[in-house]
Design an enzyme around this catalytic site. Structure first.
Site, PDB file in Angstrom:
ATOM      1  N   CYS A  79     -27.503   6.038  14.547  1.00  0.00           N
ATOM      2  CA  CYS A  79     -25.924   6.211  14.517  1.00  0.00           C
ATOM      3  C   CYS A  79     -25.477   4.996  13.662  1.00  0.00           C
ATOM      4  O   CYS A  79     -25.800   3.777  13.893  1.00  0.00           O
ATOM      5  CB  CYS A  79     -25.071   6.008  15.879  1.00  0.00           C
TER       6      CYS A  79
ATOM      7  N   LYS B 261     -24.704  15.918  22.444  1.00  0.00           N
ATOM      8  CA  LYS B 261     -24.176  15.036  21.906  1.00  0.00           C
ATOM      9  C   LYS B 261     -24.949  13.858  22.543  1.00  0.00           C
ATOM     10  O   LYS B 261     -25.384  13.612  23.610  1.00  0.00           O
ATOM     11  CB  LYS B 261     -22.615  14.769  22.365  1.00  0.00           C
TER      12      LYS B 261
ATOM     13  N   ASN C  21     -29.888  12.098   9.807  1.00  0.00           N
ATOM     14  CA  ASN C  21     -28.420  11.583  10.496  1.00  0.00           C
ATOM     15  C   ASN C  21     -27.497  11.582   9.115  1.00  0.00           C
ATOM     16  O   ASN C  21     -27.932  11.599   7.980  1.00  0.00           O
ATOM     17  CB  ASN C  21     -28.563  10.511  11.310  1.00  0.00           C
ATOM     18  N   SER C  22     -26.137  11.270   9.444  1.00  0.00           N
ATOM     19  CA  SER C  22     -25.409  11.154   8.303  1.00  0.00           C
ATOM     20  C   SER C  22     -25.729   9.935   7.367  1.00  0.00           C
ATOM     21  O   SER C  22     -26.397   8.986   7.802  1.00  0.00           O
ATOM     22  CB  SER C  22     -23.832  10.701   8.915  1.00  0.00           C
TER      23      SER C  22
ATOM     24  N   GLY D 213     -24.282  20.967  11.032  1.00  0.00           N
ATOM     25  CA  GLY D 213     -23.286  20.012  11.476  1.00  0.00           C
ATOM     26  C   GLY D 213     -22.092  20.412  10.869  1.00  0.00           C
ATOM     27  O   GLY D 213     -21.096  20.990  11.743  1.00  0.00           O
TER      28      GLY D 213
HETATM   29  O1  LIG Z   1     -25.559   9.312  15.202  1.00  0.00           O
HETATM   30  C1  LIG Z   1     -24.368   9.501  14.841  1.00  0.00           C
HETATM   31  N1  LIG Z   1     -24.162   9.934  13.688  1.00  0.00           N
HETATM   32  C2  LIG Z   1     -22.791  10.100  13.185  1.00  0.00           C
HETATM   33  O2  LIG Z   1     -22.749  10.694  12.075  1.00  0.00           O
HETATM   34  N2  LIG Z   1     -21.900  10.211  14.139  1.00  0.00           N
HETATM   35  C3  LIG Z   1     -21.956   9.782  15.446  1.00  0.00           C
HETATM   36  C4  LIG Z   1     -21.090   8.900  16.149  1.00  0.00           C
HETATM   37  O3  LIG Z   1     -20.304   8.199  15.333  1.00  0.00           O
HETATM   38  O4  LIG Z   1     -20.899   9.022  17.464  1.00  0.00           O
HETATM   39  N3  LIG Z   1     -23.309   9.432  15.716  1.00  0.00           N
END
Ligand SMILES: O=C1NC(=O)NC(C(=O)O)N1
Length: 309
Positions: free
Chosen positions: A128, A46, A191-192, A269
């Site tokens: 993030c 994380k 990333n998302s 993920g």
């Molecule tokens: O980099 C991130 N990507 C995400 O989709 N969620 C997490 C977060 O919100 O901690 N962090």
């Protein structure tokens, strides 16, 4: 008998699968679970911030039919917790993910890693989307370039970056022009997909609390964006910068597609969150069957060999 391995910075990942940072990787128990699983090749922590964080108020994660939306807000046990874990010896490669709440934080985190006796891979999360009031750094090309210049003045250990998705070919050109200036071991993309919104029609409401319901999208619904980002960056980045393909992996065919687009390794993920560790056994079986049907013995037989028409 199939070779499903990959390499980053000379570190051999015997098996291509990792977890996507954030999923099943906040506690040492979760990290051990991953490391001990035969179909997992390496782990990502994380993202660690300097101090521990509770993150955003719940509900902050919601599973959808075709993916997920999250606004976790970087809940984590803090840098010391994760550096202590990764600097122990582990049977498989580890990637320490770090995320500052500012460029100054990023620099401080990397100074601490440089000063530590951790010799493994580090991944700077520049993407993030869920820290309230904070932008995704990697959408600021000048800011990212300045930050990486400052970092590489002192940071001599292996370093990669976690990128947000880009949606414009000029933006791929721009971020690649920045990243190609630096001796990065890898980029992890995507990333998302930031700041999506799910509406529950029955209740006429959003489904997560932070930011009025806005959150990062993951799972099957982002596969096409993930594949595009892996492919576009593979076409633009120096060969020395490997790519970890993350985003939208649900089946062995999705894994095959990520490798075809140029991924060295593949992260899971949302589907790990949904299915648990057995997802890695299923994906390995499904990928192996596709490779066998096609007569491939190794990922390198088809990595990056996507055909165009
Ligand atoms: O980099 C991130 N990507 C995400 O989709 N969620 C997490 C977060 O919100 O901690 N962090």
């Amino acid at each position: 008998n199939l070779d499903l391995s990959g390499q980053i910075n000379g570190q051999q990942f015997e098996h291509l699968f990792l977890n996507a940072s954030g999923v099943h990787c906040q506690s040492t128990t979760e990290l051990d679970d991953l490391l001990n699983h035969p179909a997992v090749g390496g782990i990502v922590t994380k993202s660690a911030t300097l101090e521990k964080r509770d993150g955003n108020p719940a509900p902050r994660y919601y599973e959808l039919a075709d993916g997920s939306i999250n606004s976790m807000g970087l809940p984590n046990f803090g840098y010391d917790y994760y550096i202590d874990y990764v600097k122990q010896s582990h049977a498989k490669p580890t990637i320490l993910s770090v995320a500052g709440l500012s460029a100054a934080d990023d620099v401080q985190l990397l100074h601490q890693i440089q000063a530590s006796d951790y010799a493994g891979l580090t991944e700077l999360n520049l993407s993030c989307p869920n820290v309230i009031g904070k932008p995704q750094m990697a959408y600021d090309y000048a800011g990212t370039e300045a930050l990486l210049k400052e970092i590489f003045a002192f940071f001599k250990k292996p370093l990669g970056v976690k990128l947000p998705p880009y949606f414009d070919l000029v933006h791929f050109d721009q971020i690649a022009a920045v990243l190609n200036q630096f001796p990065l071991t890898h980029v992890n993309t995507i990333n998302s997909v930031g700041n999506g919104l799910w509406v529950d029609v029955a209740s006429e409401s959003v489904v997560i609390k932070p930011k009025g319901g806005f959150g990062g999208l993951g799972g099957r619904m982002v596969l096409l964006t993930a594949l595009a980002n892996v492919r576009a960056l593979r076409q633009r980045l120096n060969d020395s910068i490997k790519i970890i393909g993350t985003g939208g992996v649900k089946t062995g065919a999705d894994v095959f597609a990520h490798i075809l687009c140029g991924a060295e390794l593949v992260s899971v993920g949302t589907q790990l969150q949904v299915e648990g560790l057995s997802v890695y056994d299923r994906l390995t079986t499904e990928l192996s069957r596709i490779m066998a049907d096609k007569g491939y013995h190794s990922l390198s037989d088809f990595r990056g060999k996507l055909k165009t028409i």
